[in-house]
Write an enzyme that holds these catalytic residues in place. Structure first.
Site, short mmCIF file in Angstrom:
data_model
loop_
_atom_site.label_atom_id
_atom_site.label_comp_id
_atom_site.label_asym_id
_atom_site.label_seq_id
_atom_site.Cartn_x
_atom_site.Cartn_y
_atom_site.Cartn_z
N HIS A 103 69.57 74.01 -54.32
CA HIS A 103 69.61 74.99 -55.40
C HIS A 103 69.95 74.33 -56.73
CE1 HIS A 103 70.21 77.37 -51.69
NE2 HIS A 103 69.36 78.19 -52.30
N ASP A 128 73.61 71.62 -54.47
CA ASP A 128 73.88 71.52 -53.04
C ASP A 128 72.74 70.85 -52.29
OD1 ASP A 128 71.93 73.43 -53.20
OD2 ASP A 128 73.05 75.02 -52.18
N SER A 132 65.36 82.06 -52.86
CA SER A 132 66.68 82.07 -53.49
C SER A 132 66.69 81.40 -54.85
CB SER A 132 67.71 81.39 -52.58
OG SER A 132 67.33 80.04 -52.30
#
Length: 240
Positions: free
Chosen positions: A192, A189, A11
């Site tokens: 990320h 977070d 991600s």
């Protein structure tokens, strides 16, 4: 055909073309010289990445006229390092398997494209408070599904693999923790990247690519620059 750089990862790579992302910054940096190709898959670990590598980079493409990528970033480990007894256990890959998977991914790339510069990026550090506030799914244990200690072990393993394979590596885990207040400044977070974190990755990637001979100074532009076009005879610049 314009050469390319491929970004392969989870991600943190998938999001890299978002606003302020490190992949978007790379595309902008190399806008007249290289196409930056995104191959990022949220939540993936090295086990899954190895499983899909043939599908993503089929052998037929080797002879498609596009040539080998100039470079490929391999940015996995954040999900592999998920703890095996907590809420993201399904993403966990044991440390030794992680190392072997990285070896296999590098071997796969080098077999496909022997001249491609491979750049490993370690998982980033983990802000455990941030993960508790932003858990993935239900978290009945009330404990972070990732820890900075575990991420550090996988980062060390990534660096070891780079040395064993003779490829470049960015120790993001260590580098990011040198930034004051990195926990909130670099991570939105606990995992990320913020704009600051993205900028850090971008700068590190550009530096390592430059060390490998890939920079704006060494890469030719694909067509004449405006400054090189004669206003009195513009088409002359396109005759070569």
């Amino acid at each position: 055909m314009r050469p390319k750089i491929v970004l392969f990862g989870d991600s943190i790579t998938e999001e890299s073309f978002g606003e302020g992302g490190w992949g978007a910054a790379l595309a902008n940096n190399f806008s007249r010289t290289v196409d930056v190709v995104l191959r990022g898959y949220s939540g993936y670990n090295t086990r899954w990445a190895l499983h899909i590598a043939e599908r993503l980079f089929p052998a037929a493409e080797v002879g498609d006229g596009g040539g080998a990528p100039l470079a490929m970033t391999v940015f996995f480990g954040a999900n592999d390092a998920s703890l095996p007894d907590r809420s993201s256990a399904f993403q966990h890959v044991p440390l030794q398997e992680y190392k072997q998977n990285l070896h296999s991914i590098i071997s796969f790339i080098k077999k496909r494209w022997p001249t491609t510069l491979v750049l490993l990026i370690t998982p980033p550090p983990i802000d455990e408070d941030g993960r508790l506030k932003h858990p993935y799914g239900d978290n009945p244990s009330g404990l972070p599904e990732r820890t900075n200690q575990a991420a550090g072990a996988y980062a060390k393993a990534c660096i070891e693999v780079a040395g064993e394979c003779g490829v470049a590596v960015i120790d993001l885990w260590s580098k990011m923790q040198q930034f004051p207040g990195w926990e909130k400044a670099c991570l939105r977070d606990g995992l990320h990247l913020t704009s600051i974190g993205n900028k850090l990755v971008f700068e590190e990637v550009v530096e390592r690519l430059s060390q490998g001979g890939l920079s704006l100074e060494t890469l030719p532009v694909d067509l004449p620059l405006l400054a090189d076009i004669d206003p009195r005879d513009p088409l002359k610049a396109f005759q070569d």
